[in-house]
Design a protein around this motif. Structure first.
Motif, PDB file in Angstrom:
ATOM      1  N   LEU A  56      -2.727  -0.038  -4.013  1.00  0.00           N
ATOM      2  CA  LEU A  56      -2.138  -1.356  -3.792  1.00  0.00           C
ATOM      3  C   LEU A  56      -1.382  -1.746  -5.046  1.00  0.00           C
ATOM      4  N   VAL A  57      -0.057  -1.876  -4.934  1.00  0.00           N
ATOM      5  CA  VAL A  57       0.762  -2.167  -6.116  1.00  0.00           C
ATOM      6  C   VAL A  57       1.880  -3.137  -5.787  1.00  0.00           C
ATOM      7  N   ASP A  58       2.305  -3.830  -6.816  1.00  0.00           N
ATOM      8  CA  ASP A  58       3.570  -4.551  -6.793  1.00  0.00           C
ATOM      9  C   ASP A  58       4.602  -3.504  -7.211  1.00  0.00           C
ATOM     10  N   ARG A  59       5.383  -3.043  -6.256  1.00  0.00           N
ATOM     11  CA  ARG A  59       6.309  -1.926  -6.510  1.00  0.00           C
ATOM     12  C   ARG A  59       7.213  -2.191  -7.711  1.00  0.00           C
ATOM     13  N   ARG A  88       0.881  -1.179   0.000  1.00  0.00           N
ATOM     14  CA  ARG A  88       0.000   0.000   0.000  1.00  0.00           C
ATOM     15  C   ARG A  88       0.914   1.223   0.000  1.00  0.00           C
ATOM     16  N   LEU A  89       0.982   1.914  -1.143  1.00  0.00           N
ATOM     17  CA  LEU A  89       1.941   3.014  -1.320  1.00  0.00           C
ATOM     18  C   LEU A  89       1.260   4.251  -1.876  1.00  0.00           C
ATOM     19  N   GLY A  90       1.897   5.374  -1.650  1.00  0.00           N
ATOM     20  CA  GLY A  90       1.483   6.605  -2.314  1.00  0.00           C
ATOM     21  C   GLY A  90       2.117   6.659  -3.689  1.00  0.00           C
ATOM     22  N   ALA A  91       1.372   7.157  -4.670  1.00  0.00           N
ATOM     23  CA  ALA A  91       1.906   7.261  -6.023  1.00  0.00           C
ATOM     24  C   ALA A  91       3.120   8.184  -6.063  1.00  0.00           C
ATOM     25  N   ASP A  92       3.177   9.154  -5.139  1.00  0.00           N
ATOM     26  CA  ASP A  92       4.324  10.065  -5.110  1.00  0.00           C
ATOM     27  C   ASP A  92       5.619   9.314  -4.823  1.00  0.00           C
ATOM     28  N   VAL A  93       5.551   8.275  -3.983  1.00  0.00           N
ATOM     29  CA  VAL A  93       6.735   7.452  -3.675  1.00  0.00           C
ATOM     30  C   VAL A  93       7.206   6.749  -4.947  1.00  0.00           C
ATOM     31  N   LEU A  94       6.262   6.186  -5.694  1.00  0.00           N
ATOM     32  CA  LEU A  94       6.605   5.499  -6.941  1.00  0.00           C
ATOM     33  C   LEU A  94       7.243   6.459  -7.938  1.00  0.00           C
ATOM     34  N   VAL A  95       6.677   7.657  -8.046  1.00  0.00           N
ATOM     35  CA  VAL A  95       7.206   8.636  -8.996  1.00  0.00           C
ATOM     36  C   VAL A  95       8.621   9.056  -8.603  1.00  0.00           C
ATOM     37  N   ARG A  96       8.831   9.359  -7.330  1.00  0.00           N
ATOM     38  CA  ARG A  96      10.187   9.751  -6.887  1.00  0.00           C
ATOM     39  C   ARG A  96      11.201   8.642  -7.190  1.00  0.00           C
ATOM     40  N   ASP A  97      10.826   7.397  -6.887  1.00  0.00           N
ATOM     41  CA  ASP A  97      11.732   6.276  -7.143  1.00  0.00           C
ATOM     42  C   ASP A  97      11.992   6.094  -8.639  1.00  0.00           C
ATOM     43  N   ALA A  98      10.952   6.236  -9.453  1.00  0.00           N
ATOM     44  CA  ALA A  98      11.106   6.076 -10.902  1.00  0.00           C
ATOM     45  C   ALA A  98      12.006   7.167 -11.481  1.00  0.00           C
ATOM     46  N   ILE A  99      11.883   8.385 -10.984  1.00  0.00           N
ATOM     47  CA  ILE A  99      12.744   9.471 -11.462  1.00  0.00           C
ATOM     48  C   ILE A  99      14.194   9.211 -11.073  1.00  0.00           C
ATOM     49  N   GLU A 100      14.417   8.760  -9.846  1.00  0.00           N
ATOM     50  CA  GLU A 100      15.785   8.435  -9.421  1.00  0.00           C
ATOM     51  C   GLU A 100      16.367   7.315 -10.269  1.00  0.00           C
ATOM     52  N   ARG A 137       6.860  -4.170 -10.375  1.00  0.00           N
ATOM     53  CA  ARG A 137       6.175  -4.133 -11.671  1.00  0.00           C
ATOM     54  C   ARG A 137       5.733  -2.712 -12.022  1.00  0.00           C
ATOM     55  N   MET A 138       5.233  -1.966 -11.029  1.00  0.00           N
ATOM     56  CA  MET A 138       4.800  -0.595 -11.326  1.00  0.00           C
ATOM     57  C   MET A 138       5.999   0.295 -11.631  1.00  0.00           C
ATOM     58  N   MET A 139       7.120   0.049 -10.970  1.00  0.00           N
ATOM     59  CA  MET A 139       8.343   0.803 -11.283  1.00  0.00           C
ATOM     60  C   MET A 139       8.782   0.521 -12.715  1.00  0.00           C
ATOM     61  N   GLN A 140       8.640  -0.730 -13.142  1.00  0.00           N
ATOM     62  CA  GLN A 140       8.975  -1.080 -14.521  1.00  0.00           C
ATOM     63  C   GLN A 140       8.103  -0.280 -15.490  1.00  0.00           C
ATOM     64  N   ALA A 141       6.801  -0.205 -15.197  1.00  0.00           N
ATOM     65  CA  ALA A 141       5.888   0.542 -16.061  1.00  0.00           C
ATOM     66  C   ALA A 141       6.259   2.027 -16.101  1.00  0.00           C
ATOM     67  N   LEU A 142       6.520   2.616 -14.940  1.00  0.00           N
ATOM     68  CA  LEU A 142       6.883   4.034 -14.893  1.00  0.00           C
ATOM     69  C   LEU A 142       8.223   4.295 -15.579  1.00  0.00           C
ATOM     70  N   SER A 143       9.157   3.371 -15.412  1.00  0.00           N
ATOM     71  CA  SER A 143      10.458   3.524 -16.075  1.00  0.00           C
ATOM     72  C   SER A 143      10.298   3.537 -17.585  1.00  0.00           C
ATOM     73  N   HIS A 144       9.448   2.641 -18.116  1.00  0.00           N
ATOM     74  CA  HIS A 144       9.176   2.633 -19.557  1.00  0.00           C
ATOM     75  C   HIS A 144       8.545   3.961 -19.981  1.00  0.00           C
ATOM     76  N   ALA A 145       7.604   4.459 -19.196  1.00  0.00           N
ATOM     77  CA  ALA A 145       6.920   5.708 -19.540  1.00  0.00           C
ATOM     78  C   ALA A 145       7.898   6.882 -19.582  1.00  0.00           C
ATOM     79  N   ILE A 146       8.762   6.972 -18.577  1.00  0.00           N
ATOM     80  CA  ILE A 146       9.735   8.066 -18.540  1.00  0.00           C
ATOM     81  C   ILE A 146      10.743   7.922 -19.675  1.00  0.00           C
ATOM     82  N   ALA A 147      11.211   6.701 -19.932  1.00  0.00           N
ATOM     83  CA  ALA A 147      12.173   6.475 -21.024  1.00  0.00           C
ATOM     84  C   ALA A 147      11.561   6.862 -22.371  1.00  0.00           C
TER      85      ALA A 147
END
Length: 194
Positions: A78-81, A43-55, A83-93
């Protein structure tokens, strides 16, 4: 040794090597997408995912364009961190690649979070590149459909993002942005309170 001196043979070997590399990238992308098994749901905030994906993007993509994050409050999801990081990484790339042909001082990528009117958590990645060509916009997310130049990628990035988002009960929206560029929006249902 006699074959190595043959320019035509050298060209054939180079073509075969390039094709082999592309096949390897495609298989890796499909394996990553298809792997089943244990997923750690958090159970995470989307802001945490975004910060991690940017880093992660800063560490893996090299010099980045002007990258802005606007992190408005959003409900936890509710996320699998991983897998969601993979999705965000693709989006940013994808966004970084879309602005790569612009002069350096004009390249801009924005990642933002906000809560939709329906209460979903939204993560949006917007760039000021050329936007999605109208000829493929409706097909984006299908495997091997790409807006990149031939050889730049196998066309699995948005396919993987869509699959990851759907596995989390969310939706993916793709559109051209007003004023130019493209927007990718991930909508995720809020986690139950508790």
């Amino acid at each position: 040794p006699a074959v190595a001196a043959d320019a035509e043979a050298d060209e054939m070997v180079e073509l075969a090597s390039g094709a082999s590399d592309r096949i390897g990238r495609i298989v890796t992308g499909l394996r990553t997408y298809a792997i089943k098994g244990e997923h750690k749901i958090e159970r995470l905030g989307a802001d945490v995912l975004v910060r991690d994906a940017i880093e992660e993007a800063k560490a893996t993509l090299g010099p980045l364009p002007e990258l802005h994050s606007i992190l408005d409050p959003v409900p936890r999801v509710l996320v699998d961190r991983d897998r969601m990081m993979q999705a965000l990484s693709h989006a940013i790339a994808n966004a970084v690649r879309a602005v790569s042909t612009l002069p350096e001082d004009r390249r801009r990528v924005e990642v933002r979070t906000r809560t939709t009117a329906g209460g979903d958590a939204m993560i949006a990645v917007r760039d000021n590149g050329g936007g999605f060509p109208a000829s493929v916009l409706s097909r984006l997310g299908e495997p091997f459909v790409t807006t990149s130049d031939p050889g730049a990628g196998p066309g699995l990035g948005i396919f993987i993002i869509r699959g990851v988002v759907a596995a989390h009960g969310g939706m993916l929206e793709l559109d051209n942005a007003r004023g130019g560029g493209a927007t990718l929006q991930i909508l995720l249902p809020p986690a139950a309170r508790g």
